[in-house]
Design a protein around this motif. Sequence first.
Motif, PDB file in Angstrom:
ATOM      1  N   SER A 232       0.853  -1.180   0.000  1.00  0.00           N
ATOM      2  CA  SER A 232       0.000   0.000   0.000  1.00  0.00           C
ATOM      3  C   SER A 232       0.894   1.237   0.000  1.00  0.00           C
ATOM      4  CB  SER A 232      -0.927   0.025   1.226  1.00  0.00           C
ATOM      5  OG  SER A 232      -0.176   0.116   2.420  1.00  0.00           O
ATOM      6  N   ILE A 233       0.526   2.200  -0.833  1.00  0.00           N
ATOM      7  CA  ILE A 233       1.216   3.501  -0.845  1.00  0.00           C
ATOM      8  C   ILE A 233       0.184   4.542  -0.430  1.00  0.00           C
ATOM      9  CG2 ILE A 233       2.506   5.189  -2.186  1.00  0.00           C
ATOM     10  CD1 ILE A 233       3.395   2.984  -4.029  1.00  0.00           C
ATOM     11  N   LYS A 234       0.289   4.953   0.810  1.00  0.00           N
ATOM     12  CA  LYS A 234      -0.643   5.916   1.369  1.00  0.00           C
ATOM     13  C   LYS A 234      -0.111   7.323   1.162  1.00  0.00           C
ATOM     14  CE  LYS A 234      -3.982   7.637   3.931  1.00  0.00           C
ATOM     15  NZ  LYS A 234      -5.340   7.779   3.363  1.00  0.00           N
ATOM     16  N   GLY A 235      -0.963   8.218   0.692  1.00  0.00           N
ATOM     17  CA  GLY A 235      -0.553   9.593   0.447  1.00  0.00           C
ATOM     18  C   GLY A 235      -1.189  10.558   1.431  1.00  0.00           C
ATOM     19  N   GLY A 236      -0.744  11.801   1.342  1.00  0.00           N
ATOM     20  CA  GLY A 236      -1.281  12.853   2.202  1.00  0.00           C
ATOM     21  C   GLY A 236      -0.458  13.072   3.451  1.00  0.00           C
ATOM     22  N   GLY A 237      -0.883  14.015   4.262  1.00  0.00           N
ATOM     23  CA  GLY A 237      -0.145  14.363   5.466  1.00  0.00           C
ATOM     24  C   GLY A 237       1.066  15.207   5.116  1.00  0.00           C
ATOM     25  N   ASP A 238       2.147  15.013   5.869  1.00  0.00           N
ATOM     26  CA  ASP A 238       3.364  15.780   5.621  1.00  0.00           C
ATOM     27  C   ASP A 238       4.572  14.921   5.943  1.00  0.00           C
ATOM     28  OD1 ASP A 238       3.618  15.790   8.446  1.00  0.00           O
ATOM     29  OD2 ASP A 238       2.577  17.714   8.590  1.00  0.00           O
ATOM     30  N   ALA A 239       5.762  15.477   5.667  1.00  0.00           N
ATOM     31  CA  ALA A 239       6.994  14.714   5.857  1.00  0.00           C
ATOM     32  C   ALA A 239       7.205  14.336   7.320  1.00  0.00           C
ATOM     33  CB  ALA A 239       8.179  15.521   5.332  1.00  0.00           C
ATOM     34  N   MET A 240       6.824  15.211   8.237  1.00  0.00           N
ATOM     35  CA  MET A 240       7.006  14.925   9.658  1.00  0.00           C
ATOM     36  C   MET A 240       6.176  13.712  10.086  1.00  0.00           C
ATOM     37  SD  MET A 240       8.321  15.586  12.594  1.00  0.00           S
ATOM     38  CE  MET A 240       8.920  17.266  12.705  1.00  0.00           C
TER      39      MET A 240
END
Length: 568
Positions: A232-240
């Motif tokens: 699974s490649i989950k996107g969104g959020g931020d680098a932190m």
Amino acid sequence: MKKTAAFLAGAALCALPFAAQAERGADGALKILYWQAASTLNPYLSGMGKDVDASALILEPLARFDPEGNLVPMLAAEIPTRENGGISADLTSITWKLRDGVRWSDGTPVTAQDVVFTWKYCTAEGAGCAAANVFDGVADVVAADDTTVQITFAEPTPYPYLPFVSSTVPILQEKQFADCMGPGMAACSAQNFAPIGTGPYVVKTFHPNDVAVFTMNPAFREADLPHFSDVSIKGGGDAMAAARAVFETGEADYAWNLQLAPDVFEQLASEGRGRPVVAFGSMVEYLFLNLTDPNPALGDKRSTIAGGPNSKLDDIRVREAMSLAVDRELIAEVLYGAQGKPTCNVVPAPAQYVSSANDGCLTPDVEKAKALLEEAGWSDSDGDGIRDKDGQPLQIEFLTSTSGVRQDEQALLKQAWKDIGIQVDLRNVSGSVFFGGDAGNPDTRQKFYADVEMYTDNSKGLDQEAFLGKWTCAAIPSPQTQWQGSNMPRFCAPEYDALAARLHATDGIEARAEIARQMNDMLVQSYAVIPLVHRGNVSAAAATLDGVRMNSWDSELWDVAHWSRNAQ
């Protein structure tokens, strides 16, 4: 800072062995976080890392680049060379032989005709293909037989490894995409969101700008690969948040592109649940200055050549002043630490391509910047600290993706430009949108509805022809190309295009490097492209994850089939 440098250097040198597995899929589920979510699984509609990497689990080119920048065959049986007869003596053709027995995930054979179709698909009139410049100079692509593809060039081409090489130019199945030619390319959602491929995985579910789930390709040619049954490649959020998921909570196995302040990154990595995965390639954080007018009143002509020049940035003296005001060393040290170093070049690597003609940019010169603005007619007539000309304030809009480091970077640049009398309005949008390929979205980097935008880009492989070709006149995004294209500043110079043509026809590394340096210098000295920081590729892998090798020259997920779980 030295402690951080040593820490990252050690991480970069760490080479973990591939773990032997008795049965494919035995390691269960692999969880990957890309805080810029994939918008499509068709790299011909994007070309950005978040989309190319997700697509790389499914789609494969004839060849890719390994972590050292060397060509390695994928769908091809071998790399064609002059020595093995794969490249013609007159350098006008290259012949690729496909691997024996390669099948699409639906069980049908991959043929040379699929390769021919992919060329026609990307170069069809009105297609708006993100990789179109790769096929510049290609006269024809023919299937000599079911497993033999011959590419013929319009003129001798000493470096013929652009078409169908790297994860940005994979092979598509003709049967699936036959009805998606030309202007209808982007409208084929069923195909673009679930392409049939030859890679280790197939699409299980895909929600654009959110999550992609993959399961094993039953027709994959390696009987004992991949090691993970699902990805699974989950996107969104931020680098932190992505970094914490690997380093602190263990909720993820891999987190991509951790653009974090160096002290924050080191603290997170010290938790022990994961390790940095680091390599330096050609990645640079750039400023792009819009040479066309982004005024909303222009409607469909906004940020296009047809809409006319940007009255604030059209004068090269203004653009040079903006570059002179920037303290690149400060930005690199404070925001990147050991993960970055200041640069004045569009091409910072490999070494033979690096120019020394622009090194003066490393020393900011605020007084010279002010003098240039005065020469250009921009003065502070009312004493409010903002320069003006003919009643128009020197006010610019500065757009980038949402990221803690990038917003800090924006703040430093805003102050630097304020110090020379330029008012800056900051704006940021989600990376999934900014780097997306949606022709209907006003906030993409291709639309460039701002005066300045900032992001990172890099070349695929060591040769720089395709990368430098991103700034030819033909590569300018517009409504006619479905807003696809790589020339974001709308820079167009016949002299530059002539150098691109010379590079295409020039043999020998030294001679090619000399032309590449000239192209680099022309871009830098136009101040339409302003390099800031030569960045390292920095991601994070869980301590339980083996086989991960950072690849700065191709997709970061280029060898995900070899990733495995250890016994920790």
